[in-house]
Structures are given as C-alpha cells and as structure tokens.
Design a protein around this motif. Structure first.
Motif, PDB file in Angstrom:
ATOM      1  N   ALA A   1     -12.900 -36.065  48.250  1.00 46.00           N
ATOM      2  CA  ALA A   1     -13.110 -34.704  47.748  1.00 46.00           C
ATOM      3  C   ALA A   1     -13.581 -33.782  48.867  1.00 46.00           C
ATOM      4  O   ALA A   1     -13.223 -32.594  48.897  1.00 46.00           O
ATOM      5  CB  ALA A   1     -14.113 -34.709  46.605  1.00 46.00           C
ATOM      6  N   LEU A   2     -14.351 -34.310  49.806  1.00 45.50           N
ATOM      7  CA  LEU A   2     -14.809 -33.513  50.941  1.00 45.50           C
ATOM      8  C   LEU A   2     -13.683 -33.255  51.938  1.00 45.50           C
ATOM      9  O   LEU A   2     -13.453 -32.117  52.350  1.00 45.50           O
ATOM     10  CB  LEU A   2     -15.962 -34.233  51.654  1.00 45.50           C
ATOM     11  N   THR A   3     -12.976 -34.324  52.320  1.00 43.89           N
ATOM     12  CA  THR A   3     -11.981 -34.184  53.386  1.00 43.89           C
ATOM     13  C   THR A   3     -10.712 -33.479  52.936  1.00 43.89           C
ATOM     14  O   THR A   3     -10.018 -32.868  53.744  1.00 43.89           O
ATOM     15  CB  THR A   3     -11.628 -35.563  53.969  1.00 43.89           C
TER      16      THR A   3
ATOM     17  N   ARG B   1      -0.222 -31.771  44.342  1.00 42.91           N
ATOM     18  CA  ARG B   1      -1.564 -31.609  43.770  1.00 42.91           C
ATOM     19  C   ARG B   1      -2.108 -32.949  43.274  1.00 42.91           C
ATOM     20  O   ARG B   1      -3.283 -33.282  43.501  1.00 42.91           O
ATOM     21  CB  ARG B   1      -1.520 -30.591  42.631  1.00 42.91           C
ATOM     22  N   GLU B   2      -1.264 -33.723  42.609  1.00 44.23           N
ATOM     23  CA  GLU B   2      -1.716 -35.016  42.086  1.00 44.23           C
ATOM     24  C   GLU B   2      -2.062 -35.989  43.205  1.00 44.23           C
ATOM     25  O   GLU B   2      -2.987 -36.799  43.071  1.00 44.23           O
ATOM     26  CB  GLU B   2      -0.638 -35.587  41.160  1.00 44.23           C
ATOM     27  N   THR B   3      -1.341 -35.902  44.316  1.00 46.44           N
ATOM     28  CA  THR B   3      -1.665 -36.747  45.472  1.00 46.44           C
ATOM     29  C   THR B   3      -2.998 -36.333  46.073  1.00 46.44           C
ATOM     30  O   THR B   3      -3.851 -37.172  46.393  1.00 46.44           O
ATOM     31  CB  THR B   3      -0.558 -36.659  46.528  1.00 46.44           C
ATOM     32  N   ALA B   4      -3.182 -35.024  46.241  1.00 49.66           N
ATOM     33  CA  ALA B   4      -4.427 -34.525  46.828  1.00 49.66           C
ATOM     34  C   ALA B   4      -5.624 -34.797  45.927  1.00 49.66           C
ATOM     35  O   ALA B   4      -6.737 -35.047  46.418  1.00 49.66           O
ATOM     36  CB  ALA B   4      -4.310 -33.031  47.106  1.00 49.66           C
ATOM     37  N   GLU B   5      -5.433 -34.763  44.619  1.00 50.39           N
ATOM     38  CA  GLU B   5      -6.538 -34.920  43.677  1.00 50.39           C
ATOM     39  C   GLU B   5      -6.754 -36.368  43.236  1.00 50.39           C
ATOM     40  O   GLU B   5      -7.742 -36.657  42.554  1.00 50.39           O
ATOM     41  CB  GLU B   5      -6.297 -34.034  42.455  1.00 50.39           C
TER      42      GLU B   5
ATOM     43  N   ARG C   1      -6.781 -29.059  48.589  1.00 48.45           N
ATOM     44  CA  ARG C   1      -6.877 -28.838  47.146  1.00 48.45           C
ATOM     45  C   ARG C   1      -7.042 -27.352  46.834  1.00 48.45           C
ATOM     46  O   ARG C   1      -6.425 -26.836  45.893  1.00 48.45           O
ATOM     47  CB  ARG C   1      -8.055 -29.633  46.575  1.00 48.45           C
ATOM     48  N   GLU C   2      -7.861 -26.681  47.612  1.00 47.03           N
ATOM     49  CA  GLU C   2      -8.070 -25.247  47.391  1.00 47.03           C
ATOM     50  C   GLU C   2      -6.780 -24.460  47.603  1.00 47.03           C
ATOM     51  O   GLU C   2      -6.468 -23.537  46.839  1.00 47.03           O
ATOM     52  CB  GLU C   2      -9.165 -24.747  48.323  1.00 47.03           C
TER      53      GLU C   2
ATOM     54  N   LEU D   1     -15.357 -43.609  48.106  1.00 48.21           N
ATOM     55  CA  LEU D   1     -14.040 -43.113  48.509  1.00 48.21           C
ATOM     56  C   LEU D   1     -13.704 -41.817  47.785  1.00 48.21           C
ATOM     57  O   LEU D   1     -13.204 -40.861  48.396  1.00 48.21           O
ATOM     58  CB  LEU D   1     -12.971 -44.169  48.228  1.00 48.21           C
ATOM     59  N   ALA D   2     -13.943 -41.778  46.481  1.00 45.59           N
ATOM     60  CA  ALA D   2     -13.591 -40.587  45.701  1.00 45.59           C
ATOM     61  C   ALA D   2     -14.380 -39.372  46.167  1.00 45.59           C
ATOM     62  O   ALA D   2     -13.824 -38.269  46.343  1.00 45.59           O
ATOM     63  CB  ALA D   2     -13.837 -40.845  44.219  1.00 45.59           C
TER      64      ALA D   2
END
Length: 245
Positions: free
Chosen positions: A198-200, A80-84, A205-206, A193-194
C-alpha cells in the motif's frame, strides 16, 4: 476454449502464465478476462503470499490485440486490480514487451527480465498515445526517459529498461536473479506485505483512481480516429502510414 492464463501454485507463490501464442499474448478480451479472474482467485486465497506473472513464447505481451481489442475500461480495471491486490505481483520476463504490455509490466511491484527481452512504446507510430498505461508507468519511470521513449517508439533493451525504472533488475539468468526475491516474499507476513505494498504502490493507485476515467475516454477517442485507422491499417499491410516522413 482453452484458458489463456494458466495458474499454478507452489509454497505460497501463484504463477500466472500468459499463453496466447497466436497473438503474442496481446491484450484481447479473453486474455484480460482470464487474468482478472486469476487475480481475483489469488486475492481470495489465503495460501497465496505473492503472484508471479510470466509468459510462454518470445513475447511477454504485444499490447492491445488490434483485431479483438478489449474495452479500455476493462484494461484499466485489470491495472487497478493488480495495483490494489494486497499481495505483491512479480513480473518474470524473457521476451518482448510492447505498448499496452508495458502497462501490465509497469503495474507489477517487482519486474525482472532476461537479456533477450526488448521494449517499445509503439503507440505514436499507430496514431495513438500511451494514455492508460501512463498511469502505472509515469510514477516509476525516469521522466526524461519516459518523454523520449513514449514519443519516439524506439526499441530498447533490458539494461536500459532497468536504468530507467521500468524493470527492477535485468539479469542473464532471470530465475536465479529472482530466487532471493521470492525467498524474501515467502518469509514476509501477509499483513506486512499488504501494508508495505500500500505504501510503495500508493502513487500508482492514486493515478488510476484520479485519471482512470479521463484517460480511458482519451484512449477510446484515439482508437476511433482517422489517424489511428490509418496507422493500424498500415501495420497490418506492412507499409508506412501516410504521415510518415
């Protein structure tokens, strides 16, 4: 104890090197903790534009450390921390990746590998399932390929990994292939980038938010089962498990 993740920084790129050769960079309690700490430091450092995740030795990550496994909840937290992380994470792979290591590879935003790398979801041969790692992988993998390789534990190469979506690119010279990728990240704005990540990474994340608790419980239950004990014991004893035909 020496750190199992070494951090270096050059011109906006933080490089984290997994360095636990004794267990082929397996996901031990200490390695997961060290990697989470490195990611937290990168998140807080405005000088870091992106992260490169790589490794020493001939194995990127062998999956769960069967002698000293981390808590599945801690591994989910790492994913989760990597994805976020509001900064792209790029995997640079020159060796083998197995089981849980494929989840770590899959949660990276960009993944590049060389021709000596190989891949296998070995869980079913141990009485387990790729439960937790399915969250970052299923949104990105070709569905037919996921069904095949999740179920059969076959070994496949970097070309097949790229074809199925596990890798962004496979190349003879992984560093040369990553040069334009790193150059592009260095030219991008932090805000851009951030927002783009968040889009890709939205589907990943979901999945982690929706299914994290349920699949953590499934993973813990499978590891505690009789079949898993037999599968893991057989692996250590270098024999076929009792159910193998």
């Amino acid at each position: 104890m020496a750190p199992l993740v070494h951090a270096a920084q050059a011109t906006g790129i933080a490089t984290f090197t997994l360095d636990s050769p004794g267990n082929r960079n397996a996901l031990s309690v200490d390695l997961v903790a060290d990697l989470r700490a490195a990611l937290a430091a990168a998140a807080a450092d405005p000088a870091v534009r992106a992260v490169v995740l790589t490794h020493t030795g001939n194995t990127f990550c062998a999956g769960a450390d069967l002698k000293s496994p981390c808590d599945p909840a801690d591994f989910v937290a790492l994913l989760r921390e990597t994805a976020e992380l509001p900064k792209p994470v790029v995997a640079r792979v020159t060796g083998h990746v197995r089981a849980g290591g494929l989840g770590l590879l899959g949660v990276c935003d960009i993944a590049a590998a060389g021709p000596q790398s190989t891949y296998a979801f070995t869980e079913t041969h141990l009485g387990l399932a790729p439960a937790v790692i399915s969250m970052p992988l299923l949104p990105r993998l070709d569905p037919r390929a996921a069904s095949r390789y999740f179920l059969t534990a076959e070994v496949f190469d970097s070309a097949e990994a790229a074809r199925t979506g596990l890798l962004t690119l496979a190349a003879e010279d992984v560093d040369a292939a990553l040069e334009p990728v790193i150059a592009g990240l260095r030219k991008a704005s932090p805000q851009g980038l951030a927002a783009t990540k968040a889009l890709t990474a939205a589907a990943v994340r979901e999945a982690l938010a929706r299914d994290g608790s349920r699949l953590t419980e499934l993973s813990a239950g499978l590891f505690a089962s009789d079949e898993a004990r037999e599968g893991i014991t057989a692996r250590f004893e270098r024999r076929e498990p009792s159910w193998s035909l």
